[in-house]
Design an enzyme around this catalytic site. Structure first.
Site, PDB file in Angstrom:
ATOM      1  CB  CYS A   1      -0.959  -0.181   1.352  1.00  0.00           C
ATOM      2  SG  CYS A   1      -1.893   1.304   1.535  1.00  0.00           S
TER       3      CYS A   1
ATOM      4  CB  CYS B   1      -0.354   2.469   4.119  1.00  0.00           C
ATOM      5  SG  CYS B   1      -2.023   1.807   3.394  1.00  0.00           S
ATOM      6  CG  ASP B   2       3.314   1.254   4.600  1.00  0.00           C
ATOM      7  OD1 ASP B   2       2.737   1.700   5.421  1.00  0.00           O
ATOM      8  OD2 ASP B   2       2.940   0.072   3.983  1.00  0.00           O
TER       9      ASP B   2
END
Ligand code: NAP
Length: 303
Positions: free
Chosen positions: A128, A131-132
């Site tokens: 992701c 997300c990261d």
């Protein structure tokens, strides 16, 4: 009973709640589903300026609750569809009895299956980018895959990282033309065609590189990167239903053509868990509505 809190589950909730069918919805492990990890949705009709996946899911939840859906945090761990009413167990301890069930459990990202990849999950390996990606500001990263997700993730990462490699196993993309154009026109993205990832390399600090194989020339090489993002497709979340519900060989739930009816009368499926082809938020919403209408008809006919 609605299992899942993505666009399909919440749409089914809005429609069944408005039809006065007392829906109970379990959110599952990832409340809001996969869209909560998407930065901007530009192709959902009605949002000419785009909308964040997180905001859209919050709005859908609010709308479902407004009409009376009982939205519960928790995960369904067991089902018994052997007879109606159905028995569903949440978090191994709460039993729910439901006249009808709508399965809207979605799908999860796939990994390549490398031992070294598992070792570095959360230490440089991610599925992701939204997300990261932030952790790789100014660094070099790689994205595996050649579909829309890979192109989207690579474009997103190019806005944060120093350089983005795309590792594509064939010499063509699977992604749509517009997505392809986006990555090919981005000077920060380098596409490595005909390459497979053999190993993720790293140390205590996390990922330091990946070993690649050129599947045309058989040459191996190492590229130095700090983040390795997987974008190689998805697996449907249908495992807990497997004793009762028919699926295809990948695990996608089979529904009767033109309907959301599964092989068990009174159990319906919508969204990505039954859709190996389209997998869009807007199609999930469409099938969520279909499932609610199917439940309504089923209950009317089987009072
Ligand atoms: P996908 O379309 O199935 O693409 C998967 C990609 O990963 C393909 O390039 C595939 O290569 C590659 N791949 C699969 N297994 C691999 C392996 N073991 N090693 C290396 N590469 C591997 O999956 P997706 O990109 O997640 O997209 C899923 C659906 O969501 C699609 O319908 C897509 O259109 C949609 N989507 C839409 C948007 C948008 O419109 N904004 C954004 C994201 C996703 P091959 O081509 O060689 O099989």
């Amino acid at each position: 009973m609605i299992i899942g809190s993505g666009p399909a589950g919440y749409t089914a909730a809005i429609y069944t709640a408005r039809a006065n069918l007392s829906p109970v919805l379990y959110e599952g492990l990832q409340p809001g589903g996969q869209l909560t990890t998407t930065s901007e949705i530009e192709n959902f009709p009605g949002y000419p300026d785009g909308v964040s996946g997180f905001d859209m899911m919050e709005d859908l939840k609010r709308q479902a609750q407004k009409f009376g859906t009982d939205v519960r945090a928790g995960t369904i761990t067991k089902v018994d569809f052997s007879k109606r009413p159905f028995k569903i167990t949440a978090d191994d301890n709460t039993e729910i009895i439901a006249e009808t069930v709508i399965i809207a459990t979605g799908a999860v990202a796939k990994y390549l299956g490398l031992k070294s990849e598992k070792q570095f999950i959360g230490m440089g390996v991610s599925a992701c980018a939204t997300c990261d990606g932030f952790f790789y500001k100014g660094k070099d990263v790689a994205v595996a895959g050649g579909g829309d997700t890979a192109c989207e993730e690579a474009s997103y990462l190019a806005g944060i990282a120093n350089k983005v490699y795309m590792i594509v196993r064939r010499d063509i993309f699977r992604a749509s033309k517009s997505m392809q154009k986006r990555v090919m026109n981005n000077p920060k993205i380098e596409i490595l065609w005909n390459h497979n990832t053999l190993e993720v390399l790293g140390d205590q600090s996390g990922v330091t590189g990946i070993k690649l194989l050129n599947n045309k020339t058989n040459e191996e090489k190492i590229i130095n990167i700090h983040g390795f993002f997987l974008a190689v497709g998805h697996t449907p979340n249908s495992k807990i239903f497997k004793d009762f519900i028919d699926t295809d060989e990948t695990g996608y739930i089979i529904t009767k053509q033109g309907s959301t009816q599964t092989n068990i009368l009174g159990v319906f499926a919508c969204g990505d868990v039954q859709d190996p082809i389209y997998r869009q938020a807007v199609t999930a919403v469409g099938t969520g509505c279909m499932a609610a209408k199917d439940v309504e008809s089923f209950l009317a006919e089987n009072e």
